[in-house]
Design a protein around this motif. Structure first.
Motif, PDB file in Angstrom:
ATOM      1  N   THR A  47     -33.482  25.989 -28.187  1.00  0.00           N
ATOM      2  CA  THR A  47     -32.317  25.541 -27.431  1.00  0.00           C
ATOM      3  C   THR A  47     -32.181  26.353 -26.146  1.00  0.00           C
ATOM      4  O   THR A  47     -32.149  27.589 -26.185  1.00  0.00           O
ATOM      5  N   THR A  67     -33.974  21.500 -26.621  1.00  0.00           N
ATOM      6  CA  THR A  67     -32.598  21.038 -26.467  1.00  0.00           C
ATOM      7  C   THR A  67     -31.963  21.765 -25.291  1.00  0.00           C
ATOM      8  O   THR A  67     -32.047  22.999 -25.203  1.00  0.00           O
ATOM      9  N   TYR A  69     -28.382  22.671 -24.093  1.00  0.00           N
ATOM     10  CA  TYR A  69     -27.017  22.684 -24.628  1.00  0.00           C
ATOM     11  C   TYR A  69     -26.061  23.176 -23.560  1.00  0.00           C
ATOM     12  O   TYR A  69     -26.143  24.318 -23.099  1.00  0.00           O
ATOM     13  N   ASP A 118     -39.083  14.667 -29.248  1.00  0.00           N
ATOM     14  CA  ASP A 118     -38.105  15.589 -29.831  1.00  0.00           C
ATOM     15  C   ASP A 118     -37.359  16.374 -28.747  1.00  0.00           C
ATOM     16  O   ASP A 118     -37.501  17.589 -28.600  1.00  0.00           O
ATOM     17  N   SER A 120     -33.453  16.839 -26.706  1.00  0.00           N
ATOM     18  CA  SER A 120     -32.010  16.595 -26.787  1.00  0.00           C
ATOM     19  C   SER A 120     -31.314  17.210 -25.585  1.00  0.00           C
ATOM     20  O   SER A 120     -31.718  18.254 -25.081  1.00  0.00           O
ATOM     21  N   LEU A 122     -27.304  18.128 -25.220  1.00  0.00           N
ATOM     22  CA  LEU A 122     -26.119  18.140 -26.069  1.00  0.00           C
ATOM     23  C   LEU A 122     -25.027  18.996 -25.441  1.00  0.00           C
ATOM     24  O   LEU A 122     -25.257  19.741 -24.486  1.00  0.00           O
ATOM     25  N   VAL A 155     -35.260  11.053 -28.961  1.00  0.00           N
ATOM     26  CA  VAL A 155     -34.412  11.641 -27.921  1.00  0.00           C
ATOM     27  C   VAL A 155     -32.943  11.492 -28.326  1.00  0.00           C
ATOM     28  O   VAL A 155     -32.527  10.422 -28.786  1.00  0.00           O
ATOM     29  N   ILE A 156     -32.165  12.554 -28.141  1.00  0.00           N
ATOM     30  CA  ILE A 156     -30.731  12.520 -28.420  1.00  0.00           C
ATOM     31  C   ILE A 156     -29.976  12.974 -27.179  1.00  0.00           C
ATOM     32  O   ILE A 156     -30.250  14.050 -26.627  1.00  0.00           O
ATOM     33  N   LYS A 158     -25.973  13.528 -26.241  1.00  0.00           N
ATOM     34  CA  LYS A 158     -24.737  13.521 -27.027  1.00  0.00           C
ATOM     35  C   LYS A 158     -23.687  14.471 -26.459  1.00  0.00           C
ATOM     36  O   LYS A 158     -23.996  15.610 -26.100  1.00  0.00           O
TER      37      LYS A 158
END
Length: 498
Positions: A47, A67, A69, A118, A120, A122, A155-156, A158
């Motif tokens: 992350t 990710t 964040y 993979d 993200s 977020l 993929v996310i 959010k």
């Protein structure tokens, strides 16, 4: 890679400030952010953490197994180019004949990734595209997208907010297994474009995009071949066309309608098309709200097949063009020899629309020789506002407009206030209510070149000195249990009014 070979690893968080980012809104943090991502990649993934602060940046390079964040109070701020310093250059376009320039480039973006897995983004922070352009083609170092993804999977996206995302807030092309959840987007062109993607879930998003489409499914030729957008769900979302930024700040203003590029009022809707080479398959939309924007548009005009779509539980208010627009056209911005596509098996139900624009009615139109097929509309109530007394250019014969850009306004003011249907095969209307808020002189419904249509429990308001229903070249018509319309069974009718 087998699941047995995957080793569990401790959670690793890479703080961008540890790698030199300042978050002071003045110092360019691009290098520090990308160095943080690279460090996470070398560690096998993790992350990349943005604590509270404003991180001024040019192009950020996403990588697999990463990710981003954005914590509460964290903003990634798109910097304005200075001289030769700015965003990554757009890719060299080999063939741009079949899609707009913006669909052919991903690298000229604030955040971009290609051939990744993979990934993200977020967190409750903000992506602010202040330094992005919302205009068409530019050379480097201009950036025109907040987030651009090409040929990625798993993929996310959010929880964050996008403000002023440029020409595209999110452009996802050839992305499979994509989840977009709980985003707030208040932007100045397209908000979310899902192009040639498979297995997509869009949920709980609030999208305000007055100058272009809100949630838009496309299937362009940008990958160099036709690929459908398929297996998509859109649920629990709202779309609107309030002035830029006024959705986010809570003032919900309506003063900039004449600034929309096509000069036809705020956009902000859910749409399929216009780029439609690969078509659209197996899509559901439910529990969504439209306010002060255009209505649903399902369009395939470049050879793609649009089929197996279910739309249900929708509430609309202050719709500035057709609340429902289905268009099979022959624009054919596609390789030579591509045949006209198909639009079929569409189920639209449980819709309530108040204060819809009666100039363009609910408009469903194929083209001669190419019918829209197997359409079911049920449990739909629409309240149409009266036609302005200054409007005198009502079409007597609505043009086919086969090769034109598919937009309701392009057809001119429709000679029916409620429902205009032509070049359709096998259609059923059940529990349909068309109401008038004010005076009206046009008929409620016009059906032309229809092969099989059933009306069950259809209620329509009659305008002064107007018919309820006009028929031209209609076969296998059945009307039952419909207020103000007698039960009718007709095998074929050339021209008739009721």
């Amino acid at each position: 890679m087998s699941f047995d070979s995957i080793q569990a690893s401790p959670d690793i968080v890479f703080n961008v400030k540890t790698f030199g980012a300042t978050g002071d809104s003045k110092t360019l943090d691009t290098e520090a952010i990308n160095n943080t991502i690279n460090a996470a990649v070398k560690a096998g993934g993790g992350t990349v953490y943005f604590p509270a602060g404003i991180y001024l940046s040019y192009s950020i390079h996403l990588q697999s197994h990463i990710t981003l964040y954005l914590d509460q109070g964290a903003t990634i701020l798109a910097a304005s180019p200075s001289g030769d310093v700015g965003y990554d250059p757009p890719e060299l376009v080999v063939d741009n004949n079949f899609q707009d320039f913006g669909h052919s480039n991903w690298h000229n973006s604030l955040i971009w990734g290609e051939n990744l897995e993979d990934v993200s983004i977020l967190g409750p922070g903000i992506i602010f595209g202040k330094g992005l352009t919302r205009e068409g083609p530019h050379k480097a170092p201009i950036g025109n997208k907040a987030i651009a993804l090409k040929l990625c999977r798993n993929v996310i996206l959010k929880d964050f907010t996008i403000l002023y995302g440029g020409h595209f807030g999110i452009l996802a092309t050839g992305v499979d297994n994509l989840t977009i959840d709980n985003l707030k987007i208040d932007t100045n062109r397209d908000a979310i474009d899902i192009d040639c993607c498979k297995n997509v879930r869009i949920s709980n998003c609030s999208v305000n995009s007055p100058w272009d489409d809100g949630i838009c499914l496309k299937s362009s030729y940008a990958l160099g071949y036709a690929r459908p957008t398929e297996n998509v769900t859109i649920t629990n979302c709202s779309v609107s066309g309030f002035d830029r930024g006024t959705f986010y700040n809570g003032t919900y203003q309506r003063n900039e309608a004449d600034l929309v590029p096509d000069k036809e009022g705020p956009t902000g809707r859910i749409k399929f098309g216009t780029e439609s080479n690969g078509g659209f398959k197996n899509i559901t939309i439910n529990n969504c709200v439209f306010e002060y924007c255009r209505g649903f548009a399902l369009e395939t005009v470049d050879g793609g097949i649009l089929e197996d779509v279910t739309i249900t539980n929708i509430s609309m208010r202050d719709i500035i063009n057709s609340p429902i627009f289905l268009r099979l056209g022959g624009r054919m911005r596609a390789p030579d020899g591509t045949p006209v596509g198909a639009l079929r098996r569409i189920n639209i139900s449980n819709i309530t629309v108040y204060n819809a624009d009666s100039r363009f009615a609910t408009l469903i139109s194929g083209i001669p020789g190419h019918d829209i097929e197997d359409i079911r509309l049920s449990n739909i109530s629409i309240w149409y506002k009266p036609l302005d007394s200054s409007v005198t250019n009502i079409q007597q014969e609505v043009p086919e407009f086969e090769k034109g850009y598919p937009e309701p306004q392009k057809f001119g003011v429709i000679p029916a206030y409620g429902l205009f249907v032509r070049h359709v095969k096998n259609m059923e209307l059940s529990n349909i209510n068309l109401y008038l808020i004010g005076n009206e002189k046009r008929p409620a419904m016009i059906f032309t070149d229809i092969k099989g249509i059933k009306l069950r429990n259809v209620t329509v308001d009659r305008g002064s000195n107007a018919s309820l229903l006009m028929l031209k070249n209609v076969s296998d018509l059945s009307i039952k249990d419909s207020k103000a319309l007698k039960d009718i069974e007709l095998k074929e009718v050339q021209a008739k009014s009721y």
